[in-house]
Design a protein around this motif. Structure first.
Motif, PDB file in Angstrom:
ATOM      1  N   PHE A   1      -2.910   0.720  10.852  1.00 36.00           N
ATOM      2  CA  PHE A   1      -2.114  -0.199  11.659  1.00 36.00           C
ATOM      3  C   PHE A   1      -1.648   0.467  12.949  1.00 36.00           C
TER       4      PHE A   1
ATOM      5  N   GLY B   1       1.528  -0.290  15.788  1.00 32.52           N
ATOM      6  CA  GLY B   1       2.735  -1.111  15.941  1.00 32.52           C
ATOM      7  C   GLY B   1       2.927  -1.896  14.652  1.00 32.52           C
ATOM      8  N   ARG B   2       2.972  -3.222  14.761  1.00 33.00           N
ATOM      9  CA  ARG B   2       3.073  -4.069  13.551  1.00 33.00           C
ATOM     10  C   ARG B   2       1.757  -4.752  13.222  1.00 33.00           C
ATOM     11  N   LEU B   3       0.676  -4.309  13.863  1.00 35.69           N
ATOM     12  CA  LEU B   3      -0.615  -4.975  13.668  1.00 35.69           C
ATOM     13  C   LEU B   3      -1.533  -4.185  12.734  1.00 35.69           C
ATOM     14  N   VAL B   4      -2.009  -4.857  11.690  1.00 36.11           N
ATOM     15  CA  VAL B   4      -3.031  -4.267  10.819  1.00 36.11           C
ATOM     16  C   VAL B   4      -4.367  -4.397  11.545  1.00 36.11           C
ATOM     17  N   VAL B   5      -4.951  -3.267  11.937  1.00 33.42           N
ATOM     18  CA  VAL B   5      -6.209  -3.331  12.683  1.00 33.42           C
ATOM     19  C   VAL B   5      -7.414  -3.143  11.759  1.00 33.42           C
TER      20      VAL B   5
ATOM     21  N   VAL C   1      -5.452   0.959   4.820  1.00 26.77           N
ATOM     22  CA  VAL C   1      -4.945   0.144   5.913  1.00 26.77           C
ATOM     23  C   VAL C   1      -4.737   1.051   7.122  1.00 26.77           C
TER      24      VAL C   1
ATOM     25  N   THR D   1      -1.701   4.508  12.451  1.00 27.97           N
ATOM     26  CA  THR D   1      -1.368   5.220  11.221  1.00 27.97           C
ATOM     27  C   THR D   1      -2.332   4.762  10.131  1.00 27.97           C
ATOM     28  N   THR D   2      -2.809   5.699   9.332  1.00 31.81           N
ATOM     29  CA  THR D   2      -3.738   5.391   8.250  1.00 31.81           C
ATOM     30  C   THR D   2      -3.024   5.558   6.912  1.00 31.81           C
ATOM     31  N   VAL D   3      -3.132   4.562   6.048  1.00 33.40           N
ATOM     32  CA  VAL D   3      -2.500   4.606   4.734  1.00 33.40           C
ATOM     33  C   VAL D   3      -3.574   4.355   3.682  1.00 33.40           C
TER      34      VAL D   3
ATOM     35  N   ASP E   1       4.471  -3.490  19.145  1.00 30.88           N
ATOM     36  CA  ASP E   1       5.804  -3.759  18.582  1.00 30.88           C
ATOM     37  C   ASP E   1       6.217  -2.600  17.675  1.00 30.88           C
TER      38      ASP E   1
ATOM     39  N   TRP F   1       6.459 -13.348  14.285  1.00 31.00           N
ATOM     40  CA  TRP F   1       4.994 -13.305  14.444  1.00 31.00           C
ATOM     41  C   TRP F   1       4.311 -14.149  13.373  1.00 31.00           C
TER      42      TRP F   1
ATOM     43  N   VAL G   1       1.748  -7.348  19.451  1.00 32.11           N
ATOM     44  CA  VAL G   1       2.060  -6.938  18.080  1.00 32.11           C
ATOM     45  C   VAL G   1       1.701  -5.469  17.876  1.00 32.11           C
TER      46      VAL G   1
ATOM     47  N   ARG H   1      -2.209 -10.136   9.170  1.00 34.00           N
ATOM     48  CA  ARG H   1      -2.395  -8.899   9.954  1.00 34.00           C
ATOM     49  C   ARG H   1      -1.056  -8.296  10.378  1.00 34.00           C
ATOM     50  N   LEU H   2       0.033  -8.788   9.793  1.00 37.09           N
ATOM     51  CA  LEU H   2       1.357  -8.329  10.203  1.00 37.09           C
ATOM     52  C   LEU H   2       1.957  -7.323   9.217  1.00 37.09           C
ATOM     53  N   VAL H   3       2.342  -6.163   9.744  1.00 35.06           N
ATOM     54  CA  VAL H   3       3.072  -5.180   8.941  1.00 35.06           C
ATOM     55  C   VAL H   3       4.523  -5.656   8.866  1.00 35.06           C
TER      56      VAL H   3
ATOM     57  N   VAL I   1       0.490 -14.219  13.232  1.00 33.40           N
ATOM     58  CA  VAL I   1      -0.137 -12.960  12.824  1.00 33.40           C
ATOM     59  C   VAL I   1      -0.064 -12.816  11.307  1.00 33.40           C
TER      60      VAL I   1
ATOM     61  N   HIS J   1      -9.112  -7.086  17.305  1.00 31.22           N
ATOM     62  CA  HIS J   1      -7.786  -7.482  16.812  1.00 31.22           C
ATOM     63  C   HIS J   1      -6.691  -7.024  17.776  1.00 31.22           C
TER      64      HIS J   1
ATOM     65  N   SER K   1      -8.176  -3.318   7.292  1.00 37.15           N
ATOM     66  CA  SER K   1      -7.738  -3.353   5.898  1.00 37.15           C
ATOM     67  C   SER K   1      -8.997  -3.451   5.060  1.00 37.15           C
TER      68      SER K   1
ATOM     69  N   VAL L   1       0.855  -1.182   0.000  1.00 36.48           N
ATOM     70  CA  VAL L   1       0.000   0.000   0.000  1.00 36.48           C
ATOM     71  C   VAL L   1       0.895   1.237   0.000  1.00 36.48           C
TER      72      VAL L   1
ATOM     73  N   ASP M   1       0.973   5.374  -0.181  1.00 33.41           N
ATOM     74  CA  ASP M   1       0.171   6.584   0.011  1.00 33.41           C
ATOM     75  C   ASP M   1       1.092   7.782  -0.173  1.00 33.41           C
TER      76      ASP M   1
END
Lengths: 155, 155
Positions: free
Chosen positions: B104, B106-110, B102, B88-90, B153, A147, B150, A107-109, A150, B143, B112, A90, A92
């Protein structure tokens, strides 16, 4: 280590191979078929002086945006090969050349990078380009290892 | 439950409150100060007929893109309030109105979400707008609860 496409027009290897594949995959009409790998990669290499001469007050050129996207999509493809995880990229970017790119799996960045002065996107040498791509891939693989669940969470 | 901004020009609540705050925060010159919440939210409501009349062959209007971004940034702000996680919003939109958003932490996509026909972005009613935003927030909070580490993270 990445071996750059050699001067005799040899085949690119490692991350540069993935980047070339990415560029050729996006070439719907086969316009790039007759060009060697090195010619496809050359727009990614800019000297410091060349970068300085690019105005950053202007809107981002579609070609430059495409180049940035190809770079990160090649990183994503390399991550997929190395981990088996399916990734999404993605990007932006605002008109001023600032923005953010995120690559995620499940779900992992696995990569998040802030971009600025995108108009000047480029690397000093092919080696630098390859090394930067591989560094991103190595870091992403570590995150997937840490992870795993995830990265597989498709909820 | 979200109570929509009431007809008497009352204050928006719940997710709609966060969305109004988002819109006012982006209003650097205070042009919106004299407008009630309801007036700020009304561009988000489109009847099915109004949506159908919007051409999707054209490039995305900057106003529409801004509206989509405000919506998801309000979702992100609500998620921050509910979880304490920094988000953060992308938003990646192409000129044809397709793309992906997306959010997210930390490293978690909350969150998508795939976007299409963005030119027609809108909701049938204010209630629908509020309900959609809150549904996104509720899912994201789950999530974060599932993958707390995560979301924290920052590596």
């Amino acid at each position: 280590m990445t071996a750059p496409a050699d001067a005799a027009g040899g085949k690119a290897e490692g991350f540069l191979r993935d980047l070339v594949d990415q560029l050729r995959a996006g070439d719907t009409y086969g316009n790039l078929d007759r060009l060697p790998d090195e010619a496809l990669l050359s727009p990614f290499v800019l000297t410091r002086e060349q970068r300085r001469q690019i105005a950053i007050a202007c809107d981002i050129d579609a070609l430059v945006e495409g180049r940035v996207r190809s770079f990160y999509q090649a990183v994503a493809a390399s991550i997929e090969k190395a981990t088996g995880a399916v990734t999404t990229t993605v990007l932006d970017l605002n008109h001023e050349g600032f923005g953010r790119v995120v690559i995620f799996a499940g779900r992992l960045v696995v990569l998040s990078d802030v971009l600025r002065d995108v108009q000047r996107f480029g690397f000093n040498t092919l080696e630098d380009l390859g090394a930067r791509g591989e560094a991103f891939v190595t870091a992403a693989v570590k995150h997937v290892d840490q992870w795993k669940e995830v990265a597989r969470d498709d909820s």
